[in-house]
Design a protein around this motif. Structure first.
Motif, PDB file in Angstrom:
ATOM      1  N   VAL A 109       0.898  -1.141   0.320  1.00 58.68           N
ATOM      2  CA  VAL A 109       0.101   0.234  -0.090  1.00 58.68           C
ATOM      3  C   VAL A 109       0.980   0.955   0.471  1.00 58.68           C
ATOM      4  CG1 VAL A 109      -2.365  -0.955   0.746  1.00 58.68           C
ATOM      5  CG2 VAL A 109      -0.364  -0.502   2.327  1.00 58.68           C
ATOM      6  N   ALA A 110       0.989   2.091  -0.687  1.00 57.07           N
ATOM      7  CA  ALA A 110       1.839   3.098  -1.689  1.00 57.07           C
ATOM      8  C   ALA A 110       0.733   4.734  -1.695  1.00 57.07           C
ATOM      9  CB  ALA A 110       2.432   2.458  -2.300  1.00 57.07           C
ATOM     10  N   GLY A 111      -0.720   4.567  -1.432  1.00 53.29           N
ATOM     11  CA  GLY A 111      -0.842   5.578  -1.092  1.00 53.29           C
ATOM     12  C   GLY A 111      -1.088   6.699  -0.171  1.00 53.29           C
ATOM     13  N   GLY A 112      -0.071   6.511   0.952  1.00 60.21           N
ATOM     14  CA  GLY A 112      -0.621   7.613   1.508  1.00 60.21           C
ATOM     15  C   GLY A 112       0.202   9.017   0.808  1.00 60.21           C
ATOM     16  N   GLN A 113       0.240   9.866   2.287  1.00 62.64           N
ATOM     17  CA  GLN A 113       0.647  11.346   1.880  1.00 62.64           C
ATOM     18  C   GLN A 113       2.179  11.428   2.373  1.00 62.64           C
ATOM     19  OE1 GLN A 113      -2.455  13.835   2.668  1.00 62.64           O
ATOM     20  NE2 GLN A 113      -2.155  15.090   0.829  1.00 62.64           N
ATOM     21  N   GLY A 114       2.476  10.610   3.335  1.00 60.43           N
ATOM     22  CA  GLY A 114       3.540  10.738   4.068  1.00 60.43           C
ATOM     23  C   GLY A 114       3.890  12.203   4.348  1.00 60.43           C
ATOM     24  N   THR A 115       2.990  12.839   5.143  1.00 59.55           N
ATOM     25  CA  THR A 115       3.175  13.971   5.791  1.00 59.55           C
ATOM     26  C   THR A 115       3.685  14.516   6.858  1.00 59.55           C
ATOM     27  OG1 THR A 115       1.136  14.015   5.413  1.00 59.55           O
ATOM     28  CG2 THR A 115       1.269  15.182   6.204  1.00 59.55           C
ATOM     29  N   ARG A 116       3.907  13.079   7.176  1.00 55.23           N
ATOM     30  CA  ARG A 116       4.969  13.157   8.939  1.00 55.23           C
ATOM     31  C   ARG A 116       6.617  13.562   8.353  1.00 55.23           C
ATOM     32  NH1 ARG A 116       2.986   8.405  11.992  1.00 55.23           N
ATOM     33  NH2 ARG A 116       2.352   7.836  10.168  1.00 55.23           N
ATOM     34  N   MET A 160      -0.860  -0.326  -4.602  1.00 55.16           N
ATOM     35  CA  MET A 160      -1.753   0.848  -4.646  1.00 55.16           C
ATOM     36  C   MET A 160      -1.244   2.095  -4.195  1.00 55.16           C
ATOM     37  SD  MET A 160      -4.782   0.201  -2.195  1.00 55.16           S
ATOM     38  CE  MET A 160      -4.506   1.270  -0.996  1.00 55.16           C
ATOM     39  N   GLN A 191      -5.741   3.999  -5.355  1.00 54.37           N
ATOM     40  CA  GLN A 191      -7.130   3.702  -4.498  1.00 54.37           C
ATOM     41  C   GLN A 191      -8.185   4.938  -4.811  1.00 54.37           C
ATOM     42  OE1 GLN A 191      -4.553   5.271  -1.335  1.00 54.37           O
ATOM     43  NE2 GLN A 191      -6.431   5.064  -0.944  1.00 54.37           N
ATOM     44  N   ALA A 215      -7.140  10.762  -1.035  1.00 49.14           N
ATOM     45  CA  ALA A 215      -6.781   9.232  -0.123  1.00 49.14           C
ATOM     46  C   ALA A 215      -8.259   8.722   0.454  1.00 49.14           C
ATOM     47  CB  ALA A 215      -5.942   8.422  -0.651  1.00 49.14           C
ATOM     48  N   GLY A 217      -7.878   6.109   2.363  1.00 47.29           N
ATOM     49  CA  GLY A 217      -7.169   5.200   3.714  1.00 47.29           C
ATOM     50  C   GLY A 217      -7.014   4.238   2.796  1.00 47.29           C
ATOM     51  N   HIS A 218      -5.676   3.221   4.214  1.00 49.91           N
ATOM     52  CA  HIS A 218      -5.470   1.934   3.324  1.00 49.91           C
ATOM     53  C   HIS A 218      -6.161   1.242   3.011  1.00 49.91           C
ATOM     54  CE1 HIS A 218      -4.668   1.550   7.861  1.00 49.91           C
ATOM     55  NE2 HIS A 218      -3.680   2.622   7.701  1.00 49.91           N
ATOM     56  N   GLN A 246       3.447  -2.369   3.981  1.00 52.24           N
ATOM     57  CA  GLN A 246       3.420  -0.823   4.204  1.00 52.24           C
ATOM     58  C   GLN A 246       4.024  -0.176   3.820  1.00 52.24           C
ATOM     59  OE1 GLN A 246       2.441   1.169   7.667  1.00 52.24           O
ATOM     60  NE2 GLN A 246       0.135   0.407   7.247  1.00 52.24           N
ATOM     61  N   VAL A 247       3.975   0.801   2.537  1.00 49.07           N
ATOM     62  CA  VAL A 247       5.405   1.163   1.290  1.00 49.07           C
ATOM     63  C   VAL A 247       6.860   1.725   2.665  1.00 49.07           C
ATOM     64  CG1 VAL A 247       4.710   3.355   1.382  1.00 49.07           C
ATOM     65  CG2 VAL A 247       5.933   2.158  -0.182  1.00 49.07           C
ATOM     66  N   LYS A 401       9.025   6.734   9.367  1.00 45.78           N
ATOM     67  CA  LYS A 401       7.937   7.788   9.686  1.00 45.78           C
ATOM     68  C   LYS A 401       7.766   9.578   9.763  1.00 45.78           C
ATOM     69  CE  LYS A 401       4.463   4.570   9.937  1.00 45.78           C
ATOM     70  NZ  LYS A 401       3.798   4.136   8.739  1.00 45.78           N
TER      71      LYS A 401
HETATM   72  P1  UTP Z   1       0.124   6.247   7.058  1.00 43.79           P
HETATM   73  O1  UTP Z   1      -0.950   6.173   8.175  1.00 43.79           O
HETATM   74  O2  UTP Z   1       1.795   5.978   7.726  1.00 43.79           O
HETATM   75  O3  UTP Z   1      -0.075   7.139   6.219  1.00 43.79           O
HETATM   76  O4  UTP Z   1      -0.028   4.656   5.839  1.00 43.79           O
HETATM   77  P2  UTP Z   1       0.721   7.869   5.582  1.00 43.79           P
HETATM   78  O5  UTP Z   1       0.306   9.344   4.519  1.00 43.79           O
HETATM   79  O6  UTP Z   1       1.881   7.125   4.847  1.00 43.79           O
HETATM   80  O7  UTP Z   1       2.112   9.493   6.337  1.00 43.79           O
HETATM   81  P3  UTP Z   1       1.341  10.590   7.087  1.00 43.79           P
HETATM   82  O8  UTP Z   1       0.751   9.731   8.136  1.00 43.79           O
HETATM   83  O9  UTP Z   1       0.998  11.185   6.208  1.00 43.79           O
HETATM   84  O10 UTP Z   1       2.671  11.100   7.536  1.00 43.79           O
HETATM   85  C1  UTP Z   1       0.511   3.964   6.298  1.00 43.79           C
HETATM   86  C2  UTP Z   1       0.778   3.092   5.128  1.00 43.79           C
HETATM   87  O11 UTP Z   1      -0.816   3.103   4.699  1.00 43.79           O
HETATM   88  C3  UTP Z   1      -0.664   3.851   3.151  1.00 43.79           C
HETATM   89  C4  UTP Z   1       0.905   4.248   3.186  1.00 43.79           C
HETATM   90  O12 UTP Z   1       1.175   4.850   1.696  1.00 43.79           O
HETATM   91  C5  UTP Z   1       1.684   3.894   4.817  1.00 43.79           C
HETATM   92  O13 UTP Z   1       2.307   3.021   3.505  1.00 43.79           O
HETATM   93  N1  UTP Z   1      -1.444   4.409   2.666  1.00 43.79           N
HETATM   94  C6  UTP Z   1      -2.906   5.338   3.207  1.00 43.79           C
HETATM   95  C7  UTP Z   1      -2.767   4.268   1.774  1.00 43.79           C
HETATM   96  O14 UTP Z   1      -1.760   3.185   0.337  1.00 43.79           O
HETATM   97  N2  UTP Z   1      -3.455   4.926   1.357  1.00 43.79           N
HETATM   98  C8  UTP Z   1      -3.774   5.696   2.236  1.00 43.79           C
HETATM   99  O15 UTP Z   1      -4.956   6.266   1.890  1.00 43.79           O
HETATM  100  C9  UTP Z   1      -3.434   6.097   3.316  1.00 43.79           C
END
Ligand code: UTP
Length: 478
Positions: A109-116, A160, A191, A215, A217-218, A246-247, A401
Motif C-alpha cells: 500500500v503506497a497511496g499515503g501522503q507521507g505528511t510526517r 496501490m 485507490q 485518498a 485510507g489503506h 506498507q511502503v 515515518k
Molecule cells: P500512514 O498511516 O503512515 O500514512 O500509512 P502516510 O500517509 O504514509 O503518512 P502520514 O501519516 O501522512 O505521515 C501507512 C501505509 O498505508 C498507506 C501508506 O502509503 C503507508 O504504506 N496508505 C495510507 C495508503 O496506501 N493509502 C492511504 O490513503 C493512506
C-alpha cells in the motif's frame, strides 16, 4: 460547453445539502466545470454524507465497549513445545510450496501522503539505504527478485497508489527499469478518494472548480482491488494469497514461508503479524478480542489503564501490537467486495486548505476539517479464523515515518544494519563493534543476494563475503 449543467449537479447535491460546492459555477471555464462535474458524479453522496455526519456528531467515543476487551491470543514465534515445533516445520514447508506454485503475490500500500516525513514525492521513491542510497521501492523489488530466484517462481507485485502519486510512482519504476523485475508482473492501481468536510459537514472546495478530495485510507485497498481488475488478475494467475505490507517498512520479510504456511494451515482468511510492544506507550494498534471477534484497537482509543495493565507474569496484558503486515486470501477479498463493503471510515482532524468567498485559497493554521479513511484492519473481524503470529521486531520492522528521531530514516538505517550484522555474525563473520556494542562498520547487502540469515551464511560459506570486516570499514554487496 461542459457536459454537465448546474441543474443536473444541483439535483445530486441538494438532497445531501452540498450545493455550496457549485457557488462559483458561473465563473468557471468549461474545463473547470467538467472537472468539478466529474468529481461530483464520482461520489456516492448519500453514503458519504452519512459517514461525515457520524464523524462530526459521533463525539470522541469510538463506541467500543472497552470493559469487554480482552487481549487477542497470538502464536509465539519461538515454539514453546514439540507440537508447536512440528506445526511450524510443516507451515514452512507448506509456505515454500505455495511460493513455488505461484500462489502468492506481494502487495504494497503506497497511496499515503507521507505528511510526517515531509518528503516531496511518493514515499516509495524515498532513498535511504546506508551506502547505495536505494529507494524503498528498490528494496522491495530486490527482495522479490531473491524470493523468485529461491523458489523458482513468479511473485507478481501489486502496488496501490493514489491519484496524487500514481503518475510519479509509475514513472519512477519506468525510469529505473523496474529494478530488474519483469514489468508484466508489476501492476499498479489507484485507490479511491473521499471529500474533506468542514466542521459543519460541508464538502470543502480546494479551488473554485475543484473539491478537496483525499485518498480513502489503506482500507480503500479492498474496493480498489476489485474495481481495478486486480482480483481478476490474481485469479487468472492462480494467486490465492496477498502478502500485504506498507511502503515505509523496508525490513519486512516480503514472503515469509512460515507466515504464509500458518495462514494456509489455519484456514485463516486474514492473518497478521504482531510485535510485542516495547512499553505501554508505544504507538501501535492493539490486537484485542471483542465479543469473540478479533479487532485492532488504535493506540489513541485505548484508555491508559488498559495500556498499562500487566498480567500475572508482569508483562503488558495488551502487548501484541500491529506493524500492519498481513496475509489476505483472495477469496476473502472477493467475498467482502461482492456487493457493498461493510467498512466504516475513521475520521481524522486535519488542516485542509480551502477557498474563501472570493475564491482565494486559505491555508489554515489549525485543523479545520475532517478526512475520512478506511483502515485495512477493520476487515479482520470479518475474516474467518484470523491468525496472529508474533514477529521478531529486529528482523521485520523498522518504519520510516518521521524526519528524525524514532521511526526515521536514521533509526531505520541503524536497524537495517544491525539485522545485517546479526546475519553476518550467525554466519561466523567478525563484525567490528565499538565499546558500547554499536556497529563500527557500514553494511549493505542487497536483498537480491540475501533476504535471511541462511542466505548470508551461504554467501560466507562460498567465500563471497569475507570472514572479517575491518573496524570502521564498509561491506557492500550489490
Ligand atoms: P500512514 O498511516 O503512515 O500514512 O500509512 P502516510 O500517509 O504514509 O503518512 P502520514 O501519516 O501522512 O505521515 C501507512 C501505509 O498505508 C498507506 C501508506 O502509503 C503507508 O504504506 N496508505 C495510507 C495508503 O496506501 N493509502 C492511504 O490513503 C493512506
Amino acid at each position: 460547453m461542459s457536459k454537465y449543467t448546474k441543474e443536473q449537479l444541483a439535483a445530486i447535491l441538494e438532497p445531501v445539502g452540498q450545493t455550496q460546492v457549485l457557488r462559483f459555477w458561473e465563473k468557471l471555464a468549461p474545463a473547470e466545470q467538467e472537472h468539478l462535474g466529474d468529481q461530483i458524479t464520482s461520489i456516492r453522496w448519500a453514503e458519504v454524507s452519512r459517514w461525515s455526519q457520524n464523524a462530526l456528531h459521533g463525539g470522541e467515543s469510538t463506541g467500543i465497549p472497552l470493559e469487554k476487551l480482552v487481549p487477542a491470543p497470538y502464536a509465539p514465534l519461538k515454539p514453546e513445545n514439540a507440537a508447536q515445533s512440528a506445526t511450524q516445520a510443516e507451515a514452512i514447508a507448506v509456505g515454500e510450496e505455495l511460493l513455488r506454485q505461484g500462489k502468492v503475490a506481494g502487495f504494497t500500500v503506497a497511496g499515503g501522503q507521507g505528511t510526517r516525513l515531509g518528503y516531496d514525492g511518493p514515499k516509495g521513491t524515498y532513498c535511504f539505504s546506508p551506502v547505495r542510497n536505494k529507494s524503498l521501492f528498490q528494496y522491495f523489488a530486490e527482495a522479490l527478485l531473491r524470493n523468485m530466484e529461491k523458489y523458482q517462481t513468479v511473485i507478481p507485485w501489486y502496488i496501490m497508489t493514489s491519484p496524487a502519486n500514481h503518475q510519479a510512482t509509475v514513472e519512477f519504476f519506468e525510469d529505473n527499469g523496474y529494478f530488474g523485475l519483469d514489468k508484466a508482473n508489476v501492476r499498479f492501481f489507484i485507490q479511491g478518494q473521499l471529500p474533506g468536510f468542514d466542521q459543519n459537514g460541508k464538502a470543502i472546495l480546494e479551488a473554485p472548480g475543484s473539491l478537496a478530495l483525499f485518498a480513502n485510507g489503506h482500507g480503500g485497498t479492498l474496493a480498489a482491488l476489485r474495481d481495478s481488475g486486480t482480483l481478476d488478475d490474481m485469479e487468472a494467475r492462480g494467486v490465492e494469497y496477498l502478502a500485504y505490507w506498507q511502503v515505509d517498512n523496508p525490513l519486512v520479510s516480503v514472503c515469509d514461508p512460515l507466515f504464509l504456511g500458518l495462514h494456509h494451515l489455519s484456514g485463516s482468511e486474514m492473518s497478521a503479524r504482531a510485535l510485542i510492544k516495547r512499553d505501554a506507550m508505544e504507538k501501535l494498534g492493539h490486537f484485542c478480542i471483542l465479543d469473540g471477534q478479533t479487532i485492532i484497537v488504535e493506540y489513541s482509543d485505548m484508555p491508559m489503564d488498559l495500556l498499562k495493565q500487566t498480567d500475572e507474569s508482569g508483562r503488558l496484558r495488551f502487548r501484541a501490537g500491529s506493524p500492519a503486515i498481513h496475509v489476505i486470501s483472495r477469496q476473502f477479498i472477493r467475498r467482502l467486495t461482492n456487493g457493498t463493503l461493510a467498512l466504516t471510515p475513521h475520521r481524522a482532524l486535519k488542516k485542509i486548505s480551502y477557498v474563501d468567498e472570493n475564491g482565494a485559497l486559505v491555508k489554515p493554521e489549525a485543523p479545520n476539517g475532517i478526512k475520512l479513511e478506511f483502515f485495512i484492519f477493520d476487515a479482520l473481524p470479518l475474516a474467518k479464523n484470523p491468525m496472529i503470529l508474533e514477529a521478531d521486531r529486529s528482523e521485520q520492522f523498522a518504519a520510516i515515518k518521521n524526519p528524525a528521531g524514532s521511526d526515521s530514516p536514521d533509526s531505520c538505517r541503524a536497524d537495517l544494519q544491525e539485522r545485517t550484522a546479526k546475519w553476518l555474525e550467525v554466519a561466523g563473520v567478525a563484525v567490528p563493534r565499538k565499546a558500547d556494542g554499536s556497529l563500527d562498520a557500514t553494511l549493505e547487502i542487497s536483498l537480491k543476494r540475501a533476504v535471511c540469515a541462511a542466505d548470508v551464511k551461504a554467501l560466507v560459506d562460498d567465500g563471497v563475503i569475507a570472514k572479517a570486516i575491518p573496524a570502521g570499514g564498509t561491506l557492500v554487496l550489490d
